[in-house]
Design a protein around this motif. Structure first.
Motif, short mmCIF file in Angstrom:
data_model
loop_
_atom_site.label_atom_id
_atom_site.label_comp_id
_atom_site.label_asym_id
_atom_site.label_seq_id
_atom_site.Cartn_x
_atom_site.Cartn_y
_atom_site.Cartn_z
N TRP A 120 0.81 -1.22 0.00
CA TRP A 120 0.00 0.00 0.00
C TRP A 120 0.85 1.27 0.00
N LEU A 129 -2.55 2.62 4.44
CA LEU A 129 -3.30 1.37 4.37
C LEU A 129 -4.79 1.63 4.45
N TRP A 155 -1.82 -1.65 11.51
CA TRP A 155 -2.50 -2.20 10.33
C TRP A 155 -3.94 -2.57 10.69
#
Length: 275
Positions: free
Chosen positions: A2, A22, A50
């Motif tokens: 990403w 992300l 994340w």
């Protein structure tokens, strides 16, 4: 993936702090290959970030570190594996599969090692194996031995389809570089579990990439009708258009399976203002 430079300002807003990229990617695609984990086990705090940037149904296919798969070849890796599993624990249900990518030198005679490794894994995760020795695709005995080892652990076999890429000589610098690095693998499309994973490599030319994935659209449609939940990753040598291509693939499948959920809407890249 990403953080790909070519996506900044096109598919992802720019500039963006690293801990927001992300989140923007997850509005283009609902799954990602965790390839950076191949080079080193990430910090647990990094993995937690994340998780914060994605919904619980977002799918990570996380690659095991090369220390485990390539350097130690699945032997004597208990401590390294334990550290890796602890690091990725914050992903929770987002960890759709742990990806065991094996080197091209890992052949049929190594299947007992793989089988032992799989038997020792925690059942709190699902696993998917990618092999790169052509014998697994061409020798029925090797195929059968690998399938038996995977079946015992309910593990998936990830095909990396490079057939469209190698159909004609490279025409760009990115394609020439990939020509020397990507494996020239036989085609395989047999799903072993209810959640198959496919990696597809097209060309930098969009038309060639789309033409090459036509049979995958047919296969994925059939899997969905069988009640499976596949994950498909679309690559090109430069990956410049990968998010758009992934959505196009999804749209082609959804046109034939209308009940398939739509992908999320991308976050608008709003211009900066002083007011």
């Amino acid at each position: 993936m990403w953080t790909h430079k070519a996506w900044q300002g096109r598919f992802l807003a720019h500039p963006l702090p690293s801990d927001e990229r992300l989140r923007h990617y997850a509005h283009w695609c609902n799954a990602v290959e965790g390839n950076t984990t191949f080079y080193a086990t990430p910090a647990r705090d990094t993995v937690a970030s994340w998780a914060r940037q994605t919904d619980p149904d977002f799918r990570f296919v996380i690659k095991l570190p090369k220390l485990i798969t390539h350097e130690r070849r699945l032997t004597g890796v208990d401590d390294a594996l334990r550290a890796f599993l602890d690091a990725v624990e914050p992903l929770g249900p987002r960890a759709d599969a742990l990806w065991i990518q094996l080197p091209g030198s890992f052949g049929p005679t190594d299947v007992p090692t793989l089988a032992r490794f799989l038997r020792g894994l925690s059942r709190s995760h699902r696993y998917a194996v990618e092999v790169r020795d052509a014998a697994f695709f061409e020798d029925p005995r090797a195929t059968r031995a690998l399938e038996e080892a995977l079946a015992a652990a309910t593990a998936e076999w990830i095909p990396f389809d490079t057939t469209a890429f190698f159909r004609s000589p490279p025409t760009s610098d990115a394609e020439r570089d990939a020509w020397t690095k990507k494996p020239h693998m036989p085609f395989r499309s047999l799903a072993r579990t209810d959640r198959p994973i496919v990696r597809y490599l097209g060309r930098d030319a969009v038309a060639q990439t789309v033409e090459g994935w036509r049979r995958w659209v047919d296969i994925v449609v059939e899997w969905l009708r069988e009640g499976r939940s596949p994950t498909v990753f679309i690559h090109t040598p430069d990956n410049a258009e990968a998010p758009m291509l992934a959505r196009r693939f999804h749209d082609e499948v959804r046109a034939r399976v209308p009940e398939l959920d739509a992908l999320p809407e991308p976050i608008a890249d709003e211009p900066l203002t002083l007011f």
